[in-house]
Design a protein around this motif. Structure first.
Motif, PDB file in Angstrom:
ATOM      1  N   ILE A   1      69.623   7.114  36.428  1.00  0.00           N
ATOM      2  CA  ILE A   1      68.471   8.880  36.313  1.00  0.00           C
ATOM      3  C   ILE A   1      67.036   8.612  35.332  1.00  0.00           C
ATOM      4  N   LEU A   2      67.148   7.690  34.202  1.00  0.00           N
ATOM      5  CA  LEU A   2      65.993   7.715  33.346  1.00  0.00           C
ATOM      6  C   LEU A   2      64.701   6.822  34.318  1.00  0.00           C
ATOM      7  N   GLN A   3      65.172   5.687  35.012  1.00  0.00           N
ATOM      8  CA  GLN A   3      64.248   5.057  35.786  1.00  0.00           C
ATOM      9  C   GLN A   3      63.705   5.881  37.051  1.00  0.00           C
ATOM     10  N   ASP A   4      64.146   6.603  37.681  1.00  0.00           N
ATOM     11  CA  ASP A   4      63.495   7.780  38.122  1.00  0.00           C
ATOM     12  C   ASP A   4      63.072   9.026  38.213  1.00  0.00           C
ATOM     13  N   THR A   5      63.313   9.165  37.161  1.00  0.00           N
ATOM     14  CA  THR A   5      62.487  10.126  36.112  1.00  0.00           C
ATOM     15  C   THR A   5      60.902  10.176  36.265  1.00  0.00           C
ATOM     16  N   ILE A   6      60.333  10.673  36.407  1.00  0.00           N
ATOM     17  CA  ILE A   6      58.545  10.552  36.271  1.00  0.00           C
ATOM     18  C   ILE A   6      58.328  12.125  35.589  1.00  0.00           C
ATOM     19  N   THR A   7      57.484  11.879  34.152  1.00  0.00           N
ATOM     20  CA  THR A   7      56.965  12.978  33.616  1.00  0.00           C
ATOM     21  C   THR A   7      55.288  12.515  33.606  1.00  0.00           C
ATOM     22  N   ILE A   8      54.932  13.912  33.397  1.00  0.00           N
ATOM     23  CA  ILE A   8      53.609  14.329  33.216  1.00  0.00           C
ATOM     24  C   ILE A   8      53.329  15.346  32.333  1.00  0.00           C
ATOM     25  N   ARG A   9      52.168  14.866  31.463  1.00  0.00           N
ATOM     26  CA  ARG A   9      51.805  15.649  30.205  1.00  0.00           C
ATOM     27  C   ARG A   9      50.517  16.112  30.494  1.00  0.00           C
ATOM     28  N   ILE A  10      50.447  17.613  30.956  1.00  0.00           N
ATOM     29  CA  ILE A  10      49.182  18.189  30.812  1.00  0.00           C
ATOM     30  C   ILE A  10      48.639  18.251  29.869  1.00  0.00           C
ATOM     31  N   HIS A  11      47.652  17.984  29.240  1.00  0.00           N
ATOM     32  CA  HIS A  11      46.606  18.000  28.118  1.00  0.00           C
ATOM     33  C   HIS A  11      45.519  19.681  28.378  1.00  0.00           C
ATOM     34  N   LEU A  12      46.141  20.428  27.146  1.00  0.00           N
ATOM     35  CA  LEU A  12      45.201  21.935  27.752  1.00  0.00           C
ATOM     36  C   LEU A  12      43.811  21.554  26.432  1.00  0.00           C
ATOM     37  N   ASP A  13      43.088  20.419  26.087  1.00  0.00           N
ATOM     38  CA  ASP A  13      43.015  20.133  25.255  1.00  0.00           C
ATOM     39  C   ASP A  13      42.306  18.372  25.480  1.00  0.00           C
ATOM     40  N   LYS A  14      40.724  18.312  25.259  1.00  0.00           N
ATOM     41  CA  LYS A  14      40.723  16.683  25.089  1.00  0.00           C
ATOM     42  C   LYS A  14      41.461  15.537  23.833  1.00  0.00           C
ATOM     43  N   THR A  15      42.303  14.831  24.149  1.00  0.00           N
ATOM     44  CA  THR A  15      42.726  14.377  23.294  1.00  0.00           C
ATOM     45  C   THR A  15      42.142  12.742  23.577  1.00  0.00           C
ATOM     46  N   ASP A  16      42.239  11.791  21.997  1.00  0.00           N
ATOM     47  CA  ASP A  16      41.716  10.433  22.301  1.00  0.00           C
ATOM     48  C   ASP A  16      42.477  10.086  20.778  1.00  0.00           C
ATOM     49  N   LYS A  17      42.142   9.050  20.430  1.00  0.00           N
ATOM     50  CA  LYS A  17      42.889   8.736  19.503  1.00  0.00           C
ATOM     51  C   LYS A  17      42.328   8.966  17.951  1.00  0.00           C
ATOM     52  N   ASN A  18      41.818   9.952  17.653  1.00  0.00           N
ATOM     53  CA  ASN A  18      41.489  10.494  16.436  1.00  0.00           C
ATOM     54  C   ASN A  18      42.497  11.715  16.623  1.00  0.00           C
ATOM     55  N   ASN A  19      43.169  12.280  17.549  1.00  0.00           N
ATOM     56  CA  ASN A  19      43.703  13.826  17.692  1.00  0.00           C
ATOM     57  C   ASN A  19      45.653  13.440  18.122  1.00  0.00           C
ATOM     58  N   GLY A  20      45.780  12.297  18.099  1.00  0.00           N
ATOM     59  CA  GLY A  20      47.356  12.004  18.307  1.00  0.00           C
ATOM     60  C   GLY A  20      47.029  11.583  20.210  1.00  0.00           C
ATOM     61  N   ALA A  21      45.800  10.979  20.316  1.00  0.00           N
ATOM     62  CA  ALA A  21      46.603  10.848  21.853  1.00  0.00           C
ATOM     63  C   ALA A  21      47.792   9.194  21.789  1.00  0.00           C
ATOM     64  N   LEU A  22      48.379   9.243  23.089  1.00  0.00           N
ATOM     65  CA  LEU A  22      49.764   8.614  23.145  1.00  0.00           C
ATOM     66  C   LEU A  22      49.413   7.242  22.796  1.00  0.00           C
ATOM     67  N   LYS A  23      50.197   6.146  22.444  1.00  0.00           N
ATOM     68  CA  LYS A  23      50.073   5.124  22.254  1.00  0.00           C
ATOM     69  C   LYS A  23      51.011   4.070  22.928  1.00  0.00           C
ATOM     70  N   VAL A  24      50.543   3.279  24.313  1.00  0.00           N
ATOM     71  CA  VAL A  24      52.262   2.723  25.049  1.00  0.00           C
ATOM     72  C   VAL A  24      52.003   1.380  25.053  1.00  0.00           C
ATOM     73  N   ILE A  25      53.224   1.115  24.903  1.00  0.00           N
ATOM     74  CA  ILE A  25      52.862  -0.719  25.366  1.00  0.00           C
ATOM     75  C   ILE A  25      53.317  -0.386  27.057  1.00  0.00           C
ATOM     76  N   PRO A  26      52.564  -1.174  27.663  1.00  0.00           N
ATOM     77  CA  PRO A  26      52.392  -1.706  28.693  1.00  0.00           C
ATOM     78  C   PRO A  26      53.770  -2.113  29.865  1.00  0.00           C
ATOM     79  N   LYS A  27      55.024  -2.099  30.186  1.00  0.00           N
ATOM     80  CA  LYS A  27      55.833  -2.557  31.188  1.00  0.00           C
ATOM     81  C   LYS A  27      56.905  -2.128  30.296  1.00  0.00           C
ATOM     82  N   SER A  28      56.467  -1.802  29.314  1.00  0.00           N
ATOM     83  CA  SER A  28      57.426  -1.756  28.500  1.00  0.00           C
ATOM     84  C   SER A  28      59.595  -1.259  29.134  1.00  0.00           C
ATOM     85  N   HIS A  29      58.943   0.172  30.042  1.00  0.00           N
ATOM     86  CA  HIS A  29      59.854   0.209  30.988  1.00  0.00           C
ATOM     87  C   HIS A  29      60.680  -0.921  31.513  1.00  0.00           C
TER      88      HIS A  29
END
Length: 239
Positions: free
Chosen positions: A136-164
């Motif tokens: 169920i988790l593997q087939d779930t898709i999350t979509i995070r919609i941004h109402l503001d411009k987001t960069d490294k200075n105001n909490g943009a997500l950090k991810v580890i590519p391929k960790s899923h």
């Protein structure tokens, strides 16, 4: 149909960045709906560091037709997908709130039941949460919609590519000699596609700029009887 490039990125590296998913007018309508909501009850959380609304579409149903526009629906793999979770996060300008690396392992359900492969039950604010079978988790898709411009200075997500691709594991397992984090900067009206099992985190705000995000999850699996998705919403265009 989801665009091929984004579909490949989502499956192979666990995330993909979208631009212009919503118009300025649609973003303004979302903001107005949220601002005009009553903002009381168990679904609302407000501290000096974060304002959140759980069960967002249940609480503010007029958001549904704005959120589920044609652009969003076109990014889902097929018509069998439905919405399973909707949360609004507002990280204020002065926020010191940060979140360490983790996976999103819990789903919201309508009751508690003793079932094989449903583990780590929680009950918060009148809502049951549980870690479901990994498929169920593997087939779930999350979509995070941004109402503001987001960069490294105001909490943009950090991810580890391929960790899923490594299944369920802890942030302690990150081998920083072999892994590199990526910061997902998103324009206003854009969105981030991600797999719940990708390790992700966010830093404190340092540039005195607000970060508002609507977090949506979609899946195409029914739960084991007698469980039902607490927030299930069909997503037919025009509803």
């Amino acid at each position: 149909m989801m665009y091929i490039k984004n579909k490949v990125e989502l499956e192979e590296i666990g995330y993909s960045v979208l631009t212009n998913l919503y118009t300025e007018s649609e973003i303004n309508k979302m903001s107005t709906c949220i601002k005009n909501s009553e903002q009381n009850g168990d679904s609302f959380l407000k501290t000096k560091d974060v304002f959140a609304i759980r069960q967002l579409i249940n609480v503010i149903p007029e958001l549904k037709t704005i959120l589920f526009n044609k652009n969003l629906i076109d990014f889902l793999p097929d018509s069998s997908y439905f919405s399973t979770k909707a949360i609004y996060f507002d990280k204020p300008k002065e926020s010191n709130w940060f979140v360490g690396y983790h996976q999103d392992l819990s789903i919201a359900v309508d009751q508690k039941a003793n079932l094989k492969d449903y583990i780590n039950w929680t009950f918060k604010k009148g809502q049951f949460g549980v870690q479901p079978p990994i498929k169920i988790l593997q087939d779930t898709i999350t979509i995070r919609i941004h109402l503001d411009k987001t960069d490294k200075n105001n909490g943009a997500l950090k991810v580890i590519p391929k960790s899923h691709l490594q299944g369920i594991h802890r942030s302690k397992s990150i081998d920083w000699k072999n892994e590199t984090e990526h910061i997902c900067e998103i324009e206003k009206g854009g969105a981030m596609l991600m797999k719940p099992l990708i390790l992700h985190a966010s830093n404190r705000t340092t540039n005195n700029k607000q970060r508002r995000v609507i977090h949506l999850e979609f899946c195409n699996h029914e739960l084991t009887n007698p469980l039902n998705w607490l927030e299930r919403q069909e997503i037919n265009l025009g509803q």
